[in-house]
Design an enzyme around this catalytic site. Structure first.
Site, PDB file in Angstrom:
ATOM      1  N   ARG A  58     -31.027 -22.488   9.520  1.00 20.81           N
ATOM      2  CA  ARG A  58     -30.630 -21.259   8.813  1.00 20.81           C
ATOM      3  C   ARG A  58     -29.127 -21.253   8.591  1.00 20.81           C
ATOM      4  O   ARG A  58     -28.634 -20.778   7.566  1.00 20.81           O
ATOM      5  CB  ARG A  58     -31.059 -20.026   9.606  1.00 20.81           C
ATOM      6  CG  ARG A  58     -30.509 -18.719   9.020  1.00 20.81           C
ATOM      7  CD  ARG A  58     -31.140 -17.486   9.654  1.00 20.81           C
ATOM      8  NE  ARG A  58     -31.040 -17.485  11.087  1.00 20.81           N
ATOM      9  CZ  ARG A  58     -29.943 -17.139  11.781  1.00 20.81           C
ATOM     10  NH1 ARG A  58     -28.821 -16.811  11.131  1.00 20.81           N
ATOM     11  NH2 ARG A  58     -29.943 -17.142  13.089  1.00 20.81           N
ATOM     12  N   TYR A 110     -30.278 -10.447 -18.228  1.00 16.59           N
ATOM     13  CA  TYR A 110     -31.588 -10.896 -17.791  1.00 16.59           C
ATOM     14  C   TYR A 110     -32.309  -9.723 -17.117  1.00 16.59           C
ATOM     15  O   TYR A 110     -31.694  -8.942 -16.386  1.00 16.59           O
ATOM     16  CB  TYR A 110     -31.418 -12.081 -16.837  1.00 16.59           C
ATOM     17  CG  TYR A 110     -32.653 -12.432 -16.067  1.00 16.59           C
ATOM     18  CD1 TYR A 110     -33.849 -12.728 -16.715  1.00 16.59           C
ATOM     19  CD2 TYR A 110     -32.641 -12.476 -14.681  1.00 16.59           C
ATOM     20  CE1 TYR A 110     -34.987 -13.039 -16.000  1.00 16.59           C
ATOM     21  CE2 TYR A 110     -33.772 -12.802 -13.956  1.00 16.59           C
ATOM     22  CZ  TYR A 110     -34.949 -13.073 -14.632  1.00 16.59           C
ATOM     23  OH  TYR A 110     -36.069 -13.378 -13.914  1.00 16.59           O
TER      24      TYR A 110
END
Length: 398
Positions: A58, A110
């Protein structure tokens, strides 16, 4: 039009895309391809956890480090990051905005970007101003020396293909609001055709799903920034939220980027021919490579090419639907940047999440057709469009 810019290594970008710097990944076996470190955790040599560069994927993974170093090189960024999607990239960036601060964004965005900006406006106490970014004055008049945190731009915009004067806007923003960040979604151009960090942007981001990957077999987002301090802020969010790209997807992205130059050259060449064909039919075509585009000259000053996305209007929604549904080679799909060509009606697909009244207010034509051009033989693509136009009832001129 080839990108003639050279990197700090002295090579042109098409060369740098292919070659991974030797210091980007530590591999004792000298593998020709960057290894995939498909592991969640790493063994440590000391009880206190020290002794290794990596501890948990991570926070960092060697495969991800390699692609981030490669993206930083080709974006000419101080630091780059890869995350799970393009929208994740924007979400990470928006975490830099605090309650009470403001964002200035375009009015042709978008659909997913509009959706996320609406969310932070409704739930995070952030004011969003949507303006026509083709006008520098419209942007500047919304600047607030205290409240403005982000100026979010697209150029060309999606799907109306409008051009923003990125260099001038960035200069004016930094002059009037030193603490504000200029952020550019450069997905439509890719780093191969336009470098917005060199134009003055503080952060450039991409949907890696599009041109960077090139094959629509990967979801990814890429962020590049000009300063180390902004990079530290972005990394904190990515590490804390666990939004970094996984090892296998990082490897897929790295593989895709290597062919970006040759794909973009071919797709752009095809798009230019298709735009000329459609314009010859008397249709209103939006493509920055056409001299009829109202901002043709401006775009030439900002980018080394015109890209491979264009849109056109027919004047009738029903006619547009018939054209889209009559195409054979052109797949009806959202997204762009893939090796195969796609066709869609943005108001019904990629931008359908924008309310109809807002689309009308922003002058987004309901009959608009967007073409995302691939690497096929352009003669076949034009022939297919010609038969689709004929079948839909258009008198095609040869």
């Amino acid at each position: 039009m080839a990108n003639e810019a050279r990197t700090k290594n002295g090579y042109r970008l098409a060369t740098e895309l292919v070659h991974i710097d030797s210091d980007a990944v530590k591999d004792s076996y000298n593998a020709a391809s960057v290894p995939i470190y498909q592991t969640a955790t790493f063994k440590q040599t000391e009880a206190g956890g020290a002794g290794s560069e990596y501890d948990y994927s991570r926070s960092g993974n060697p495969t991800r480090t390699a692609v981030e170093a490669h993206m930083a090189k080709i974006m000419r960024a101080e630091r780059a990051f890869v995350v799970t999607t393009g929208m994740t990239a924007l979400d990470v960036i928006l975490r830099l905005v605090k309650t009470g601060q403001e964002i200035i964004a375009g009015d042709d965005l978008y659909g997913g970007t509009n959706r996320l900006l609406t969310y932070v406006s409704q739930y995070n106490g952030v004011k969003v101003h949507n303006v026509d970014t083709t006008s520098v004055d419209r942007v500047v008049e919304r600047l607030d020396t205290v409240k403005t945190r982000l100026v979010l731009l697209e150029s060309p915009t999606n799907p109306l293909i409008k051009i923003a004067d990125l260099r001038t806007i960035a200069s004016r923003v930094h002059e009037q609001c030193p603490d504000a960040l200029v952020v550019v979604d450069n997905t439509m151009m890719s780093p191969y055709l336009q470098n917005t960090l060199d134009l003055g942007a503080d952060i450039e981001y991409h949907s890696g799903t599009k041109y960077l990957s090139g094959h629509h077999d990967l979801m990814a987002g890429v962020i590049g920034c000009r300063s180390a301090s902004v990079g530290e802020q972005l990394y904190f969010v990515i590490n804390a939220s666990g939004s970094g790209l996984g090892p296998f997807d990082s490897w897929l992205l790295l593989r895709g980027v290597k062919t970006l130059g040759i794909r973009m050259e071919k797709q752009q060449s095809n798009a230019e021919q298709i735009a000329e064909f459609l314009e010859a039919q008397g249709l209103k075509v939006r493509y920055p490579g056409l001299k009829s585009h109202p901002q043709y000259e401006l775009h030439q000053q900002l980018a080394s090419g015109s890209g491979a996305v264009l849109s056109f209007e027919t004047g009738d929604v029903g006619l547009s639907e018939r054209i889209v549904e009559s195409a054979r080679l052109w797949g009806i799909s959202v997204s762009f940047g893939c090796v195969n060509s796609l066709i869609s009606m943005p108001c019904k697909m990629s931008h359908a999440s924008i309310p109809a009244e807002v689309r009308k207010q922003r002058r987004l034509p309901e009959d608009l057709i967007r073409l995302c051009v691939g690497i096929e033989d352009p003669r076949d693509l034009i022939d297919d469009l010609a038969q689709a136009l004929k079948k839909a009832g258009v008198d095609v001129k040869h």
